[in-house]
Design a protein around this motif. Structure first.
Motif, mmCIF file in Angstrom:
data_model
loop_
_atom_site.group_PDB
_atom_site.id
_atom_site.type_symbol
_atom_site.label_atom_id
_atom_site.label_comp_id
_atom_site.label_asym_id
_atom_site.label_seq_id
_atom_site.Cartn_x
_atom_site.Cartn_y
_atom_site.Cartn_z
ATOM 1 N N ILE A 1 0.635 -1.060 -0.155
ATOM 2 C CA ILE A 1 -0.015 -0.106 0.084
ATOM 3 C C ILE A 1 0.757 1.298 0.128
ATOM 4 O O ILE A 1 0.462 2.240 -0.709
ATOM 5 C CB ILE A 1 -1.005 0.062 1.251
ATOM 6 C CG1 ILE A 1 -1.887 -1.119 0.991
ATOM 7 C CG2 ILE A 1 -1.670 1.377 1.534
ATOM 8 C CD1 ILE A 1 -2.778 -1.286 2.237
ATOM 9 N N LYS A 2 1.952 1.334 0.765
ATOM 10 C CA LYS A 2 2.940 2.512 0.815
ATOM 11 C C LYS A 2 3.528 2.497 -0.592
ATOM 12 O O LYS A 2 3.519 3.836 -1.277
ATOM 13 C CB LYS A 2 4.105 2.177 1.767
ATOM 14 C CG LYS A 2 5.031 3.043 1.839
ATOM 15 C CD LYS A 2 6.203 2.501 2.787
ATOM 16 C CE LYS A 2 7.518 3.602 2.786
ATOM 17 N NZ LYS A 2 8.432 3.265 1.937
ATOM 18 N N ALA A 3 3.970 1.524 -1.512
ATOM 19 C CA ALA A 3 4.503 1.485 -2.673
ATOM 20 C C ALA A 3 3.315 2.244 -3.573
ATOM 21 O O ALA A 3 3.587 3.137 -4.555
ATOM 22 C CB ALA A 3 4.912 0.320 -3.338
ATOM 23 N N GLY A 4 2.022 2.065 -3.489
ATOM 24 C CA GLY A 4 1.004 2.412 -4.116
ATOM 25 C C GLY A 4 0.726 3.842 -3.928
ATOM 26 O O GLY A 4 0.755 4.534 -4.820
ATOM 27 N N GLU B 1 -3.998 10.622 -11.105
ATOM 28 C CA GLU B 1 -3.435 9.972 -9.896
ATOM 29 C C GLU B 1 -3.583 8.391 -10.067
ATOM 30 O O GLU B 1 -2.716 7.950 -9.666
ATOM 31 C CB GLU B 1 -4.464 10.670 -8.756
ATOM 32 C CG GLU B 1 -4.072 10.226 -7.323
ATOM 33 C CD GLU B 1 -4.820 10.503 -6.409
ATOM 34 O OE1 GLU B 1 -4.553 10.387 -5.267
ATOM 35 O OE2 GLU B 1 -5.953 11.368 -6.609
ATOM 36 N N GLY B 2 -4.462 7.901 -10.357
ATOM 37 C CA GLY B 2 -4.766 6.518 -10.194
ATOM 38 C C GLY B 2 -4.932 5.853 -8.936
ATOM 39 O O GLY B 2 -5.538 6.670 -8.251
ATOM 40 N N LYS B 3 -5.010 4.533 -8.711
ATOM 41 C CA LYS B 3 -5.530 3.941 -7.528
ATOM 42 C C LYS B 3 -4.186 3.330 -6.835
ATOM 43 O O LYS B 3 -3.004 3.334 -7.568
ATOM 44 C CB LYS B 3 -6.342 2.744 -7.859
ATOM 45 C CG LYS B 3 -7.873 3.104 -8.287
ATOM 46 C CD LYS B 3 -8.757 2.216 -8.586
ATOM 47 C CE LYS B 3 -9.844 2.565 -9.315
ATOM 48 N NZ LYS B 3 -10.761 1.298 -9.650
ATOM 49 N N VAL B 4 -4.487 3.078 -5.551
ATOM 50 C CA VAL B 4 -3.165 2.677 -4.808
ATOM 51 C C VAL B 4 -2.892 1.198 -5.419
ATOM 52 O O VAL B 4 -1.456 0.825 -5.685
ATOM 53 C CB VAL B 4 -3.741 2.324 -3.215
ATOM 54 C CG1 VAL B 4 -2.563 1.820 -2.470
ATOM 55 C CG2 VAL B 4 -3.905 3.734 -2.784
ATOM 56 N N ARG C 1 2.884 10.521 -9.795
ATOM 57 C CA ARG C 1 2.058 10.711 -10.907
ATOM 58 C C ARG C 1 1.634 12.047 -10.646
ATOM 59 O O ARG C 1 1.458 12.946 -11.475
ATOM 60 C CB ARG C 1 1.023 9.658 -10.709
ATOM 61 C CG ARG C 1 1.445 8.167 -11.381
ATOM 62 C CD ARG C 1 -0.039 7.499 -11.440
ATOM 63 N NE ARG C 1 0.438 6.119 -12.326
ATOM 64 C CZ ARG C 1 -0.303 5.326 -12.162
ATOM 65 N NH1 ARG C 1 -1.312 5.224 -11.696
ATOM 66 N NH2 ARG C 1 -0.008 4.149 -12.742
ATOM 67 N N LEU C 2 1.238 12.500 -9.408
ATOM 68 C CA LEU C 2 0.696 13.718 -9.207
ATOM 69 C C LEU C 2 1.630 14.896 -9.297
ATOM 70 O O LEU C 2 1.351 15.895 -9.858
ATOM 71 C CB LEU C 2 -0.248 13.731 -7.589
ATOM 72 C CG LEU C 2 -1.514 13.184 -7.536
ATOM 73 C CD1 LEU C 2 -1.634 13.348 -6.130
ATOM 74 C CD2 LEU C 2 -2.371 14.106 -8.586
ATOM 75 N N ILE D 1 -0.854 12.679 0.693
ATOM 76 C CA ILE D 1 -0.227 11.368 0.565
ATOM 77 C C ILE D 1 0.919 11.194 1.428
ATOM 78 O O ILE D 1 1.208 10.053 1.942
ATOM 79 C CB ILE D 1 -0.033 11.344 -0.921
ATOM 80 C CG1 ILE D 1 -1.166 11.305 -1.897
ATOM 81 C CG2 ILE D 1 0.845 10.010 -1.275
ATOM 82 C CD1 ILE D 1 -0.980 11.343 -3.310
ATOM 83 N N LYS D 2 1.708 12.301 1.666
ATOM 84 C CA LYS D 2 2.779 12.100 2.483
ATOM 85 C C LYS D 2 2.459 11.700 3.967
ATOM 86 O O LYS D 2 3.200 10.832 4.656
ATOM 87 C CB LYS D 2 3.708 13.413 2.576
ATOM 88 C CG LYS D 2 4.637 13.520 1.364
ATOM 89 C CD LYS D 2 5.405 14.730 1.318
ATOM 90 C CE LYS D 2 6.274 14.835 0.528
ATOM 91 N NZ LYS D 2 7.280 16.148 0.608
#
Length: 119
Positions: free
Chosen positions: A24-27, A41-44, A34-35, A86-87
């Motif tokens: 999930i972290k990598a996602g 953005e896409g999904k996780v 991407r942002l 996200i961070k």
């Protein structure tokens, strides 16, 4: 015997949880990249769904996986609030992984009581 089975199941569950949190972290890190490059953005779970056919796609996923190491602080200094969000999520995931690692260390200490050595 029952406690030993529960102990082994708990350890395996915690290890799988760490693996899930790293995925999930990598996602989230892929979403961040991407942002940052002003893409969609896409999904996780997009980190798992890739063919790897193109070199830029492989490079982006490698960068996403290696973006924020766990032992270094994450500074919330972005101008865009969505990047800071996200961070923040990644920081929470780091804290969760640390808590699980502490739980595994505690379980390792108490494993001697459940699995005594016969010498």
């Amino acid at each position: 015997m029952l406690f030993q089975i529960i102990f082994v199941f708990l350890v395996l569950a915690l290890l799988l949880l760490i693996l899930l949190l790293f995925t999930i972290k990598a996602g989230f890190q892929l979403q961040y990249l991407r942002l940052k490059s002003k893409k969609k953005e896409g999904k996780v779970w997009d980190i798992l769904k890739f063919s790897g056919a193109t070199a830029p796609d492989k490079k982006l996923r490698y960068q996403a996986f290696m973006l924020f190491p766990m032992l270094y602080p994450i500074v919330l200094d972005e101008k865009r609030e969505e990047l800071n969000n996200i961070k923040r999520r990644i920081k929470r995931i780091h804290i969760g992984i640390y808590v699980i690692l502490i739980a595994l260390i505690i379980l390792a200490i108490y494993s001697e009581k459940l699995f005594p050595t016969t010498a």
